[in-house]
Design a protein around this motif. Structure first.
Motif, PDB file in Angstrom:
ATOM      1  N   PRO A   3      19.771 -31.137  -0.220  1.00 42.26           N
ATOM      2  CA  PRO A   3      19.766 -29.728  -0.609  1.00 42.26           C
ATOM      3  C   PRO A   3      18.352 -29.157  -0.590  1.00 42.26           C
ATOM      4  N   ALA A   4      18.253 -27.855  -0.371  1.00 48.01           N
ATOM      5  CA  ALA A   4      16.955 -27.185  -0.388  1.00 48.01           C
ATOM      6  C   ALA A   4      16.375 -27.202  -1.789  1.00 48.01           C
ATOM      7  N   ILE A   5      17.213 -26.965  -2.794  1.00 52.78           N
ATOM      8  CA  ILE A   5      16.797 -26.972  -4.199  1.00 52.78           C
ATOM      9  C   ILE A   5      17.845 -27.732  -4.992  1.00 52.78           C
ATOM     10  N   ALA A   6      17.409 -28.614  -5.868  1.00 51.13           N
ATOM     11  CA  ALA A   6      18.322 -29.323  -6.756  1.00 51.13           C
ATOM     12  C   ALA A   6      17.654 -29.491  -8.112  1.00 51.13           C
ATOM     13  N   THR A   7      18.360 -29.131  -9.166  1.00 48.07           N
ATOM     14  CA  THR A   7      17.869 -29.367 -10.516  1.00 48.07           C
ATOM     15  C   THR A   7      18.929 -30.128 -11.294  1.00 48.07           C
ATOM     16  N   HIS A   8      18.489 -30.932 -12.230  1.00 47.84           N
ATOM     17  CA  HIS A   8      19.399 -31.666 -13.102  1.00 47.84           C
ATOM     18  C   HIS A   8      18.880 -31.578 -14.530  1.00 47.84           C
ATOM     19  N   GLN A   9      19.682 -30.916 -15.374  1.00 46.62           N
ATOM     20  CA  GLN A   9      19.335 -30.750 -16.791  1.00 46.62           C
ATOM     21  C   GLN A   9      17.935 -30.178 -16.969  1.00 46.62           C
ATOM     22  N   LEU A  10      17.521 -29.279 -16.070  1.00 49.14           N
ATOM     23  CA  LEU A  10      16.191 -28.676 -16.128  1.00 49.14           C
ATOM     24  C   LEU A  10      16.079 -27.775 -17.359  1.00 49.14           C
ATOM     25  N   THR A  11      15.085 -28.043 -18.164  1.00 47.83           N
ATOM     26  CA  THR A  11      14.858 -27.278 -19.381  1.00 47.83           C
ATOM     27  C   THR A  11      13.381 -26.908 -19.467  1.00 47.83           C
ATOM     28  N   LYS A  12      13.118 -25.657 -19.788  1.00 42.69           N
ATOM     29  CA  LYS A  12      11.760 -25.199 -20.061  1.00 42.69           C
ATOM     30  C   LYS A  12      11.815 -24.406 -21.345  1.00 42.69           C
ATOM     31  N   GLU A  19      17.677 -23.650 -20.086  1.00 44.57           N
ATOM     32  CA  GLU A  19      18.327 -24.651 -20.916  1.00 44.57           C
ATOM     33  C   GLU A  19      19.320 -25.464 -20.088  1.00 44.57           C
ATOM     34  N   ALA A  20      18.974 -26.713 -19.796  1.00 42.54           N
ATOM     35  CA  ALA A  20      19.853 -27.689 -19.144  1.00 42.54           C
ATOM     36  C   ALA A  20      20.496 -27.151 -17.868  1.00 42.54           C
ATOM     37  N   LEU A  21      19.691 -26.616 -16.959  1.00 42.42           N
ATOM     38  CA  LEU A  21      20.190 -26.025 -15.721  1.00 42.42           C
ATOM     39  C   LEU A  21      20.499 -27.093 -14.684  1.00 42.42           C
ATOM     40  N   ASP A  22      21.755 -27.135 -14.241  1.00 42.84           N
ATOM     41  CA  ASP A  22      22.176 -27.960 -13.116  1.00 42.84           C
ATOM     42  C   ASP A  22      22.441 -27.007 -11.960  1.00 42.84           C
ATOM     43  N   LEU A  23      21.734 -27.190 -10.854  1.00 43.31           N
ATOM     44  CA  LEU A  23      21.822 -26.265  -9.739  1.00 43.31           C
ATOM     45  C   LEU A  23      21.596 -27.015  -8.443  1.00 43.31           C
ATOM     46  N   GLU A  24      22.361 -26.654  -7.414  1.00 45.98           N
ATOM     47  CA  GLU A  24      22.127 -27.198  -6.085  1.00 45.98           C
ATOM     48  C   GLU A  24      22.294 -26.088  -5.069  1.00 45.98           C
ATOM     49  N   VAL A  25      21.266 -25.860  -4.286  1.00 50.18           N
ATOM     50  CA  VAL A  25      21.298 -24.855  -3.224  1.00 50.18           C
ATOM     51  C   VAL A  25      21.242 -25.608  -1.901  1.00 50.18           C
ATOM     52  N   PRO A  26      22.322 -25.540  -1.112  1.00 49.99           N
ATOM     53  CA  PRO A  26      22.347 -26.257   0.162  1.00 49.99           C
ATOM     54  C   PRO A  26      21.284 -25.735   1.129  1.00 49.99           C
ATOM     55  N   GLY A  28      19.701 -24.109   4.221  1.00 45.81           N
ATOM     56  CA  GLY A  28      20.188 -23.022   5.065  1.00 45.81           C
ATOM     57  C   GLY A  28      20.810 -21.865   4.318  1.00 45.81           C
ATOM     58  N   GLU A  29      20.983 -21.989   3.010  1.00 43.49           N
ATOM     59  CA  GLU A  29      21.574 -20.918   2.198  1.00 43.49           C
ATOM     60  C   GLU A  29      20.496 -19.969   1.698  1.00 43.49           C
ATOM     61  N   VAL A  30      20.876 -18.723   1.514  1.00 43.82           N
ATOM     62  CA  VAL A  30      20.006 -17.736   0.879  1.00 43.82           C
ATOM     63  C   VAL A  30      20.457 -17.641  -0.566  1.00 43.82           C
ATOM     64  N   PHE A  31      19.510 -17.708  -1.491  1.00 40.51           N
ATOM     65  CA  PHE A  31      19.856 -17.774  -2.907  1.00 40.51           C
ATOM     66  C   PHE A  31      18.951 -16.861  -3.706  1.00 40.51           C
ATOM     67  N   GLY A  32      19.531 -16.095  -4.594  1.00 39.91           N
ATOM     68  CA  GLY A  32      18.774 -15.260  -5.518  1.00 39.91           C
ATOM     69  C   GLY A  32      19.042 -15.722  -6.935  1.00 39.91           C
ATOM     70  N   PHE A  33      18.052 -15.652  -7.785  1.00 37.51           N
ATOM     71  CA  PHE A  33      18.182 -16.135  -9.150  1.00 37.51           C
ATOM     72  C   PHE A  33      17.811 -15.031 -10.117  1.00 37.51           C
ATOM     73  N   LEU A  34      18.747 -14.677 -10.991  1.00 34.72           N
ATOM     74  CA  LEU A  34      18.517 -13.682 -12.030  1.00 34.72           C
ATOM     75  C   LEU A  34      18.786 -14.321 -13.377  1.00 34.72           C
ATOM     76  N   GLY A  35      18.019 -13.944 -14.368  1.00 31.51           N
ATOM     77  CA  GLY A  35      18.248 -14.502 -15.687  1.00 31.51           C
ATOM     78  C   GLY A  35      17.630 -13.639 -16.761  1.00 31.51           C
ATOM     79  N   THR A  57      14.854 -32.600 -14.257  1.00 28.34           N
ATOM     80  CA  THR A  57      14.193 -32.780 -12.973  1.00 28.34           C
ATOM     81  C   THR A  57      14.471 -31.610 -12.043  1.00 28.34           C
ATOM     82  N   ALA A  58      13.559 -31.428 -11.092  1.00 23.04           N
ATOM     83  CA  ALA A  58      13.725 -30.406 -10.057  1.00 23.04           C
ATOM     84  C   ALA A  58      13.192 -30.968  -8.751  1.00 23.04           C
ATOM     85  N   GLU A  59      13.937 -30.749  -7.676  1.00 21.52           N
ATOM     86  CA  GLU A  59      13.500 -31.168  -6.352  1.00 21.52           C
ATOM     87  C   GLU A  59      13.558 -29.984  -5.405  1.00 21.52           C
TER      88      GLU A  59
END
Length: 88
Positions: A3-12, A19-26, A28-35, A57-59
Motif C-alpha cells: 500500500p502507498a500508506i498504511a497505519t496501525h493503531q497510530l496515535t498522536k 487516536e488508534a488510526l488503522d488506515l490503508e491506502v492502496p 495508485g489511489e487518490v486520498f484526501g484526509f479530513l479531521g 506505526t505508519a508506513e
C-alpha cells in the motif's frame, strides 16, 4: 502490492489529535484526509516524519519511520480553507 500508506493503531497525543488510526491506502489511489481540530495536519506530519507518533506505526511506500528518516523524498499538499468573499 504494497500500500502507498498504511497505519496501525497510530496515535498522536497533543490533546488528542489521532487516536488508534488503522488506515490503508492502496497504491495508485487518490486520498484526501479530513479531521477535527487539526488531526489531518498531525497525520500528515507523522507520515512525513516531521513528528513522532505517541504510539502505533505508519508506513509510506512500505518504509517505516527509520527508513523514511534516512531518505529525502515525497510530496505533500495542504490546502487551507479559502475565503470566497471579495475585499474590493
Amino acid at each position: 502490492m504494497t500500500p502507498a500508506i498504511a497505519t496501525h493503531q497510530l496515535t498522536k497525543r497533543y490533546g488528542t489529535a489521532i487516536e488508534a488510526l488503522d488506515l490503508e491506502v492502496p497504491a495508485g489511489e487518490v486520498f484526501g484526509f479530513l479531521g477535527p481540530n487539526g488531526a489531518e495536519v498531525h497525520h500528515d506530519r507523522t507520515l512525513l516524519d516531521f513528528q513522532h507518533p505517541t504510539s502505533g506505526t505508519a508506513e509510506v511506500l512500505g518504509l517505516g519511520r527509520s527508513a523514511r528518516a534516512s531518505r529525502s523524498a515525497g510530496a505533500s499538499a495542504t490546502c487551507p480553507a479559502t475565503s470566497t468573499s471579495s475585499t474590493t
